[in-house]
Design a protein around this motif. Structure first.
Motif, PDB file in Angstrom:
ATOM      1  N   HIS A 254       0.858  -1.191   0.000  1.00 23.79           N
ATOM      2  CA  HIS A 254       0.000   0.000   0.000  1.00 23.79           C
ATOM      3  C   HIS A 254       0.893   1.241   0.000  1.00 23.79           C
ATOM      4  O   HIS A 254       2.097   1.147   0.254  1.00 23.79           O
ATOM      5  CB  HIS A 254      -0.874  -0.003   1.255  1.00 23.79           C
ATOM      6  N   GLU A 255       0.276   2.413  -0.279  1.00 21.71           N
ATOM      7  CA  GLU A 255       1.028   3.672  -0.218  1.00 21.71           C
ATOM      8  C   GLU A 255       1.429   3.915   1.238  1.00 21.71           C
ATOM      9  O   GLU A 255       0.630   3.706   2.155  1.00 21.71           O
ATOM     10  CB  GLU A 255       0.153   4.833  -0.709  1.00 21.71           C
ATOM     11  N   ILE A 256       2.650   4.399   1.423  1.00 28.25           N
ATOM     12  CA  ILE A 256       3.174   4.558   2.788  1.00 28.25           C
ATOM     13  C   ILE A 256       2.465   5.702   3.514  1.00 28.25           C
ATOM     14  O   ILE A 256       2.244   6.772   2.951  1.00 28.25           O
ATOM     15  CB  ILE A 256       4.694   4.857   2.738  1.00 28.25           C
TER      16      ILE A 256
ATOM     17  N   ARG B 134       7.265   2.449  -1.175  1.00 25.23           N
ATOM     18  CA  ARG B 134       8.581   2.015  -0.723  1.00 25.23           C
ATOM     19  C   ARG B 134       9.053   2.700   0.542  1.00 25.23           C
ATOM     20  O   ARG B 134       8.916   3.911   0.691  1.00 25.23           O
ATOM     21  CB  ARG B 134       9.617   2.329  -1.800  1.00 25.23           C
ATOM     22  N   ILE B 135       9.654   1.907   1.409  1.00 22.13           N
ATOM     23  CA  ILE B 135      10.364   2.480   2.554  1.00 22.13           C
ATOM     24  C   ILE B 135      11.847   2.262   2.257  1.00 22.13           C
ATOM     25  O   ILE B 135      12.266   1.134   1.973  1.00 22.13           O
ATOM     26  CB  ILE B 135       9.981   1.759   3.866  1.00 22.13           C
TER      27      ILE B 135
ATOM     28  N   THR C  26      11.279  11.516   5.717  1.00 25.80           N
ATOM     29  CA  THR C  26      10.971  12.498   4.667  1.00 25.80           C
ATOM     30  C   THR C  26      10.590  11.759   3.390  1.00 25.80           C
ATOM     31  O   THR C  26      10.804  10.554   3.290  1.00 25.80           O
ATOM     32  CB  THR C  26      12.181  13.396   4.332  1.00 25.80           C
ATOM     33  N   THR C  27      10.056  12.518   2.439  1.00 23.89           N
ATOM     34  CA  THR C  27       9.828  11.910   1.131  1.00 23.89           C
ATOM     35  C   THR C  27      11.196  11.694   0.490  1.00 23.89           C
ATOM     36  O   THR C  27      12.194  12.284   0.915  1.00 23.89           O
ATOM     37  CB  THR C  27       9.013  12.846   0.220  1.00 23.89           C
ATOM     38  N   ASP C  28      11.237  10.876  -0.521  1.00 24.70           N
ATOM     39  CA  ASP C  28      12.503  10.570  -1.184  1.00 24.70           C
ATOM     40  C   ASP C  28      12.901  11.790  -2.029  1.00 24.70           C
ATOM     41  O   ASP C  28      12.675  11.828  -3.228  1.00 24.70           O
ATOM     42  CB  ASP C  28      12.283   9.332  -2.068  1.00 24.70           C
TER      43      ASP C  28
END
Lengths: 447, 221
Positions: free
Chosen positions: A36-38, A108-109, A80-82
């Motif tokens: 799923h979306e993080i 993704r983490i 934070t976001t990538d």
């Protein structure tokens, strides 16, 4: 009043500081793809919990007169976001901060770690606990184990909940295993590890990326298909991939010219032979090579030859001998009294000499198994490393093998050859690449 | 998902051409696991070149003074203007380096300013103002300034203690000037020496263990 814990930087880690450069930040990234979306807030909560369990990850890197040292800090990590390119620099000598970051992008983490802090296995433990904690928060209604602590650790030899203390700053496995009296059987005569002559190998050349960032290309494929190919050749997956990598480079370079030898460095996790639950660096590297043009050069033959070189070098005895030699070198009084900046120069020269004997690097973190309720929510996992030369990193999870290629160069010809060799044998490959050139960004903005 | 007909592979993201072989890629774009991060040209190299060329000009200027005649007879007040400009330049370069550690900056500043003043005095005919006034005043005030700053900024003890100690030790130098009779007016040196001794005693009494802890760490062999 705070008098902080500190520990001198271990044996293997010093080289990462000396060898760090604008193109090679010595940072690696391990990613886990969820179903799923993080949710950033849950991820932050999970990170806070995991962070509290790993005191090593609280460390900042400082410079002393003779060595670098890790020191405890009160800093807190922030999800934070990538928002930076992959494996962007983490350590800045003038602004000591935490030596890792956690970023997310869609499903993704990603955990990025400065290599002086921890190695792939150590970072994988952290990521596993982070993902387990995140999953527990996300699927609270489901029946997940309350305590996700040491999910990965307990699977390790010598691991166990009571050993989590070992994840503290001061545990140095190199010192623990290789500092005492040597077993009477072997007495290496070499005075310094660096001076052992290494053959020069073919060096891959290319155009550097415009802003010195790492080019990363990630291939995903079913692990069983590639494993079947490796088994058909009767070699290990790592050596099969290495042989394939060598062949790709040879094809992409249109022949190797004068230097027909390709050499790879392969890190070996020492924890499998010398049990340790410390996430600090604890590995040694093994060098394998193949000279083309002396007989059959098909993937199977090359792979078997590499396997024959690799096995005797990756035994506990051989690794111990090698690491003891390094440890002895590090402890030599001559080196100890040399101030740190000069040590850095010495290590940089040693590193440069070693690099001349290497064409590529290969690293395989193997198959990852997560505790069951977490396992089903995590898809592929992958990792890659900032690179001074073309590098291949492999890792498998959920039946998917991710093979990531990183290099300081724009060119992807060897990856193209690699992909085509696999797809021609019926393996389904999907390619994900980072954009690094003006042209690639222009194409992106046209859409 | 997009795919490349030449590589017979799937392509993640919205690549119009295969990232490996540049063949146009048919199919629907999908999410890429990597965000497109715009190029970011680092100014680090430019800054480094500016830094080293500045240092070269500054050192060159200081060295060039030796070629001129000492005392006021040669280029007169122009020399002081020249020295003033390059000293200012040096301090700006040091400030631009933006060292986070205020105590470390103070030690560097005291050393640089002290040495430049002595050199300047020597070049202009050795009137003794550097050792009588400049050095003791700079040393003494920097100790006081540091005492205040670390309190105001709440700098961690471990962060500043070694450099604060060094600043205090530098402050003892003017006592030597007094003993050897290098000064024309003893008062600034005496005050500076007194401040340093008091600071040193306080450091030893209140922060002795911290100093030893930090030194053990930094001098670890």
């Amino acid at each position: 009043m705070t008098r902080r814990n500190w520990v001198r930087l271990d044996n293997a880690s010093n080289i990462f500081l000396a060898a760090r450069s604008e193109t090679d930040s010595k940072v690696f990234r391990i990613s886990a793809e969820m179903d799923h979306e993080i949710d950033p807030e849950l991820l932050q909560t999970a990170l806070d919990t995991t962070y509290d369990r790993y005191s090593l990850y609280h460390a900042v890197l400082r410079r002393a007169i003779f060595w670098y040292y890790l020191q405890d800090s009160d800093l807190r990590p922030e999800v934070t976001t990538d928002n930076q390119y992959t494996c962007a620099e983490i350590y800045d000598a003038r602004r000591p901060g935490l030596l890792f970051r956690v970023v997310y992008h869609h499903r993704r983490i990603n955990l990025e770690v400065f290599h002086a802090l921890s190695d792939g296995t150590g970072a994988l433990w952290f990521l596993t606990d982070l993902v387990a904690e995140y999953t527990r928060l996300r699927y609270r209604q489901q029946d997940l184990p309350e305590n996700t602590d040491t999910a990965q650790l307990t699977a390790q030899p010598g691991g166990g909940a009571e050993d989590t203390q070992a994840r503290e700053l001061t545990t140095d496995s190199f010192r623990h295993y290789f500092r005492g009296k040597q077993r009477p059987t072997e007495h290496p005569k070499t005075s310094s590890p660096s001076m052992s002559p290494t053959k020069t190998a073919y060096r891959v050349k290319g155009t550097r990326t415009p802003d010195s960032r790492t080019r990363a290309v990630e291939l995903t494929m079913p692990v069983k298909d590639v494993l079947a190919l490796a088994r058909a050749e009767e070699i290990s997956l790592t050596m099969y991939l290495t042989a394939l990598f060598f062949e790709s480079i040879r094809c992409a370079a249109d022949g190797l010219g004068k230097s027909r030898t390709l050499a790879a460095t392969v890190p070996v996790n020492l924890r499998q032979f010398f049990p340790s639950v410390s996430p600090r660096n604890f590995f040694a590297t093994v060098r394998v090579e193949h000279t083309y043009g002396n007989g059959p050069d098909d993937i199977g033959t090359v792979g078997r030859a590499l396997d024959r070189q690799f096995r005797p070098k990756a035994t506990p005895e051989a690794l111990e001998k090698k690491v003891r030699r390094y440890a002895k070198f590090e402890r030599s009084p001559m080196l100890r009294i040399v101030p740190r900046p000069i040590k850095d120069v010495v290590l940089r020269v040693i590193n440069w000499v070693n690099n001349r004997g290497l064409s590529v690097s290969v690293s395989n973190l193997g198959r990852v198994i997560l505790p069951e309720p977490v396992e089903s929510h995590v898809g592929r996992m992958g990792f890659h490393v900032s690179a001074v030369r073309p590098q291949m990193c492999a890792m498998s999870h959920a039946g998917l093998l991710t093979v990531s290629f990183t290099s300081p160069f724009v060119e992807t010809d060897h990856i193209r050859e690699f992909v085509r060799m696999l797809t021609s044998q019926g393996v389904d490959v999907s390619v994900a690449a980072t954009r690094v050139t003006e042209a690639e960004f222009a194409e992106d903005s046209e859409i | 998902m997009k795919h490349c007909t030449q590589c017979t592979a799937q392509i993640e993201g919205d690549w119009q051409h295969c990232p490996l072989c540049e063949t146009p890629t048919p199919g629907e774009p999908s999410h890429s696991p990597f965000p497109a991060i715009p190029l970011n040209y680092s100014r680090r190299r430019v800054v480094r070149i500016l830094f080293f060329s500045s240092i070269a000009v500054i050192l060159g200027s200081f060295a060039a003074q030796l070629l001129l005649e000492r005392g006021s007879a040669s280029i007169g007040s122009l020399r002081s203007v020249w020295l003033g400009v390059i000293t200012m330049w040096l301090l700006v370069v040091m400030a631009a380096r933006n060292q986070r550690n205020i105590a470390k900056n103070t030690v560097t500043l005291v050393l640089l300013v002290g040495l430049i003043c002595v050199y300047w005095d020597y070049l202009t005919g050795w009137h003794g103002w550097a050792l009588s006034y400049a050095v003791p005043i700079v040393c003494g005030t920097s100790i006081l300034a540091l005492l205040i700053t670390v309190r105001v900024l709440r700098t961690e003890v471990g962060e500043h203690i070694v450099y604060s100690g060094l600043t205090v030790l530098l402050g003892l130098a003017p006592i030597g000037f007094l003993v050897f009779g290098w000064v024309t007016t003893p008062i600034p040196s005496a005050i500076c020496g007194a401040i340093s001794i008091i600071a040193l005693v306080m450091l030893q009494v209140f922060r002795g263990a911290d100093v030893r802890h930090e030194l053990a760490k930094r001098l670890d062999l």
